[in-house]
Design an enzyme around this catalytic site. Structure first.
Site, PDB file in Angstrom:
ATOM      1  CE  LYS A 126      -4.445   0.922   0.236  1.00  0.00           C
ATOM      2  NZ  LYS A 126      -5.603   0.084  -0.157  1.00  0.00           N
ATOM      3  CG  ASP A 166      -7.376   3.195  -0.784  1.00  0.00           C
ATOM      4  OD1 ASP A 166      -7.848   2.055  -0.701  1.00  0.00           O
ATOM      5  OD2 ASP A 166      -7.445   4.000   0.168  1.00  0.00           O
TER       6      ASP A 166
HETATM    7  P1  NDP Z   1     -12.999   7.666  -2.828  1.00  0.00           P
HETATM    8  O1  NDP Z   1     -11.925   8.663  -2.668  1.00  0.00           O
HETATM    9  O2  NDP Z   1     -13.579   7.417  -4.162  1.00  0.00           O
HETATM   10  O3  NDP Z   1     -14.215   8.014  -1.841  1.00  0.00           O
HETATM   11  C1  NDP Z   1     -14.022   8.126  -0.479  1.00  0.00           C
HETATM   12  C2  NDP Z   1     -15.339   8.496   0.175  1.00  0.00           C
HETATM   13  O4  NDP Z   1     -15.201   8.384   1.584  1.00  0.00           O
HETATM   14  C3  NDP Z   1     -15.744   9.933  -0.098  1.00  0.00           C
HETATM   15  O5  NDP Z   1     -17.142  10.054  -0.050  1.00  0.00           O
HETATM   16  C4  NDP Z   1     -15.075  10.656   1.074  1.00  0.00           C
HETATM   17  O6  NDP Z   1     -15.668  11.906   1.404  1.00  0.00           O
HETATM   18  C5  NDP Z   1     -15.296   9.675   2.201  1.00  0.00           C
HETATM   19  N1  NDP Z   1     -14.229   9.834   3.189  1.00  0.00           N
HETATM   20  C6  NDP Z   1     -12.899   9.709   2.979  1.00  0.00           C
HETATM   21  N2  NDP Z   1     -12.225   9.957   4.100  1.00  0.00           N
HETATM   22  C7  NDP Z   1     -13.158  10.249   5.025  1.00  0.00           C
HETATM   23  C8  NDP Z   1     -13.092  10.593   6.390  1.00  0.00           C
HETATM   24  N3  NDP Z   1     -11.911  10.702   7.021  1.00  0.00           N
HETATM   25  N4  NDP Z   1     -14.264  10.803   7.051  1.00  0.00           N
HETATM   26  C9  NDP Z   1     -15.455  10.698   6.413  1.00  0.00           C
HETATM   27  N5  NDP Z   1     -15.579  10.400   5.111  1.00  0.00           N
HETATM   28  C10 NDP Z   1     -14.450  10.167   4.446  1.00  0.00           C
HETATM   29  O7  NDP Z   1     -12.408   6.309  -2.204  1.00  0.00           O
HETATM   30  P2  NDP Z   1     -12.917   4.807  -2.402  1.00  0.00           P
HETATM   31  O8  NDP Z   1     -14.398   4.771  -2.556  1.00  0.00           O
HETATM   32  O9  NDP Z   1     -12.049   4.165  -3.407  1.00  0.00           O
HETATM   33  O10 NDP Z   1     -12.515   4.173  -0.984  1.00  0.00           O
HETATM   34  C11 NDP Z   1     -13.421   4.092   0.115  1.00  0.00           C
HETATM   35  C12 NDP Z   1     -12.960   3.019   1.075  1.00  0.00           C
HETATM   36  O11 NDP Z   1     -12.938   1.760   0.399  1.00  0.00           O
HETATM   37  C13 NDP Z   1     -11.555   3.179   1.644  1.00  0.00           C
HETATM   38  O12 NDP Z   1     -11.522   2.651   2.959  1.00  0.00           O
HETATM   39  C14 NDP Z   1     -10.701   2.313   0.737  1.00  0.00           C
HETATM   40  O13 NDP Z   1      -9.514   1.893   1.366  1.00  0.00           O
HETATM   41  C15 NDP Z   1     -11.656   1.156   0.526  1.00  0.00           C
HETATM   42  N6  NDP Z   1     -11.400   0.316  -0.646  1.00  0.00           N
HETATM   43  C16 NDP Z   1     -11.291   0.839  -1.892  1.00  0.00           C
HETATM   44  C17 NDP Z   1     -11.084   0.023  -2.988  1.00  0.00           C
HETATM   45  C18 NDP Z   1     -11.044   0.543  -4.368  1.00  0.00           C
HETATM   46  O14 NDP Z   1     -10.925  -0.268  -5.291  1.00  0.00           O
HETATM   47  N7  NDP Z   1     -11.157   1.835  -4.614  1.00  0.00           N
HETATM   48  C19 NDP Z   1     -10.895  -1.426  -2.809  1.00  0.00           C
HETATM   49  C20 NDP Z   1     -11.111  -1.896  -1.465  1.00  0.00           C
HETATM   50  C21 NDP Z   1     -11.327  -1.031  -0.433  1.00  0.00           C
HETATM   51  P3  NDP Z   1     -14.880  13.278   1.020  1.00  0.00           P
HETATM   52  O15 NDP Z   1     -14.994  13.374  -0.472  1.00  0.00           O
HETATM   53  O16 NDP Z   1     -15.591  14.342   1.776  1.00  0.00           O
HETATM   54  O17 NDP Z   1     -13.457  13.077   1.479  1.00  0.00           O
HETATM   55  O1  2IT Z   2      -7.910  -1.669  -0.595  1.00  0.00           O
HETATM   56  C1  2IT Z   2      -7.875  -2.181  -1.732  1.00  0.00           C
HETATM   57  O2  2IT Z   2      -8.018  -3.402  -1.901  1.00  0.00           O
HETATM   58  C2  2IT Z   2      -7.664  -1.300  -2.886  1.00  0.00           C
HETATM   59  N1  2IT Z   2      -7.585  -0.083  -2.722  1.00  0.00           N
HETATM   60  C3  2IT Z   2      -7.520  -1.885  -4.259  1.00  0.00           C
HETATM   61  C4  2IT Z   2      -6.108  -2.357  -4.493  1.00  0.00           C
HETATM   62  C5  2IT Z   2      -5.802  -2.803  -5.878  1.00  0.00           C
HETATM   63  O3  2IT Z   2      -4.617  -3.115  -6.104  1.00  0.00           O
HETATM   64  O4  2IT Z   2      -6.681  -2.872  -6.747  1.00  0.00           O
END
Ligand code: NDP
Ligand code: 2IT
Length: 446
Positions: A126, A166
């Site tokens: 990461k 992420d």
């Molecule tokens: P994005 O940046 O697309 O979206 C993040 C969302 O979460 C936004 O709505 C953001 O609001 C909110 N957010 C972020 N930080 C905070 C905080 N500190 N408090 C409250 N709200 C918050 O990210 P993703 O959707 O990709 O990721 C969301 C979660 O999913 C994370 O935990 C990530 O690690 C996990 N994840 C993502 C994967 C992926 O493929 N993208 C895979 C597996 C897990 P704002 O815009 O106001 O910051």
């Molecule tokens: O938390 C996660 O699994 C991710 N942000 C996706 C990682 C990836 O390599 O697709």
């Protein structure tokens, strides 16, 4: 047993002081895995979990860049290369002001187990930066990404370490970083995943994490002769994972009550349907606006400033924003209001106290390392397609994703069945551990 676990935690803690998120992730795994190690001679006495809890390599670097006012800004970049026992390091990059070593080490540690669960050959890693993309112009984002990659490129590669997105890193940022890597190396390779479809990306990768969470949630419900149909679903977040979790829930006949961002949440008593979801996707992905703007467009909805959505009555909760966003009182409220199932879309969104309450009450609870593994799984499929120099159809990738989520569910059942109650936390932790530990044992003292 308690003593062995607490000795282990003290030893890891001594080396990782002031890293609360990392210790939280390690503690949860240790509580499930150490009893398993003690019962299984091949792992006992090998210090195997101690080795897994120590990153193979941690890289930290300066990222200097020039903003639109021509002022020089400095951020810190990182890559935590956690474990390469079963494949090259693989995991996302996070751009958010809260990024520090503790957060990235917890994410890399979780990623090692998650990637093992996918059945694909990927190690854990990461990275990211404390850079805040909010309010930055497109050219500022590009300059930052180029400067970030100008250092990162020497540490990654399609057979070494393959980053992805992420929080704060989506297709736009992956594009800028890929472009810079290609210039520096003069090579077109699958060094990042989440690429655009016309330049090596996989169909379904943008949807994969959110869809995967819902496939896993559906599996848990079907296992209890239930389904998502007509269920009220509360979702946090409005980013990549939240958006596609909402979309798949709607495909399966559920009603979406809430979505959120870091300013608060919106509640729509009529439900967020596909048309309203399209508005949110445009607002967040194109206009880069705030979720409160939903209430201007749909006046029957309400915005709750600074609040999380967990007091809204629902049967299903999908936390899809960030770590530790759902605590003890939220868990109690959810159960009191009739919630029967929680699927973690984010990484570690529920606190240990909240998880304890869910498990005590025998609620269906899916830990992120199992339920959000669909994203990295399709990243693995993107790597496979890049190696083949070929692309699979949307349907082909979606089918493979569904099979992988079903297999992960089955692995959780195999290792987490407690007299009929499926402890998915235990199941995911042990199943994820076994494959990595077996590979490490076969490879000598590494
Ligand atoms: P994005 O940046 O697309 O979206 C993040 C969302 O979460 C936004 O709505 C953001 O609001 C909110 N957010 C972020 N930080 C905070 C905080 N500190 N408090 C409250 N709200 C918050 O990210 P993703 O959707 O990709 O990721 C969301 C979660 O999913 C994370 O935990 C990530 O690690 C996990 N994840 C993502 C994967 C992926 O493929 N993208 C895979 C597996 C897990 P704002 O815009 O106001 O910051
Ligand atoms: O938390 C996660 O699994 C991710 N942000 C996706 C990682 C990836 O390599 O697709």
């Amino acid at each position: 047993m308690k003593e062995i676990i607490s000795q282990f935690i003290s030893e890891v803690n001594a080396r990782n002081k002031n890293e609360p998120e990392f210790m939280q992730a390690v503690t949860e795994v240790a509580e499930n895995v150490i009893p398993y190690i003690v019962q299984n001679d091949i792992y006992y006495g090998q210090n195997i979990l101690l080795r897994i809890a120590e990153p193979e390599r941690v890289i930290s670097f300066r990222v200097a860049w020039i903003d639109d006012k021509e002022e020089i800004q400095v951020n810190r970049g990182y890559r935590v290369e956690m474990n390469s026992a079963i494949g090259p390091y693989k995991g996302g990059l996070r751009f958010h002001p809260s990024v520090n070593l503790s957060v990235l080490k917890f994410l890399a540690f979780e990623q090692t187990f998650k990637n093992s669960l996918t059945t694909l050959p990927m190690g854990g890693g990461k990275g990211g930066s404390d850079f805040d993309p909010k309010g930055k112009s497109d050219t500022e984002i590009m300059r930052f990404c180029q400067s970030f990659m100008t250092e990162l490129f020497r540490h990654i590669g399609p057979n070494r370490d393959i980053p992805a997105g992420d929080i704060g890193v989506g297709s736009r940022e992956i594009g800028y970083m890929f472009g810079q890597y290609k210039r520096l190396k003069n090579e077109f390779t699958g060094v990042l995943t989440g690429k655009g479809v016309s330049w090596g990306g996989s169909l379904i990768r943008p949807e994969a994490t959110g869809y995967g969470v819902v496939y896993f949630t559906q599996e848990m419900l079907v296992n209890k002769d239930n389904s998502l149909k007509d269920k009220k679903v509360v979702i946090s977040g409005s980013g990549n994972v939240a958006q596609y979790a909402a979309e798949k829930c709607l495909h399966l006949g559920a009603k979406i009550c809430t979505m959120s961002d870091s300013s608060g949440y919106i509640y729509d008593p009529e439900g967020i349907n596909l048309e309203k979801l399209a508005f949110i996707m445009d607002l967040k992905n194109v206009k880069r606006g705030r979720i409160i703007e939903y209430t201007n467009k749909y006046p029957n909805s309400e915005f709750f400033k600074g609040k999380k959505p967990w007091d809204v009555p629902c049967q299903i909760a999908l936390p899809c924003a960030t770590q530790n966003e759902l605590g003890k009182y939220d868990a109690q409220n959810l159960i009191k209001n009739g919630c029967i199932c929680i699927g973690e879309g984010a990484n570690m969104p529920c606190s240990p106290e909240a998880i304890e309450i869910f498990l005590k009450n025998k609620i269906l609870f899916a830990p992120g390392k199992a339920s959000n593994a669909g994203g990295v799984a399709v990243s693995g499929l993107e790597m496979a397609q890049n190696s083949l120099r070929y692309s699979w159809s949307r349907d082909e990738v979606d089918k493979r994703l569904q099979t992988i989520m079903k297999d992960i569910h089955q692995s959780c059942i195999s290792f987490g069945n407690e007299k009929g109650f499926i402890n998915y936390v235990k199941g995911a932790n042990i199943a994820g551990f076994v494959k990595v530990a077996d590979a490490m044992l076969a490879q000598g003292v590494v």
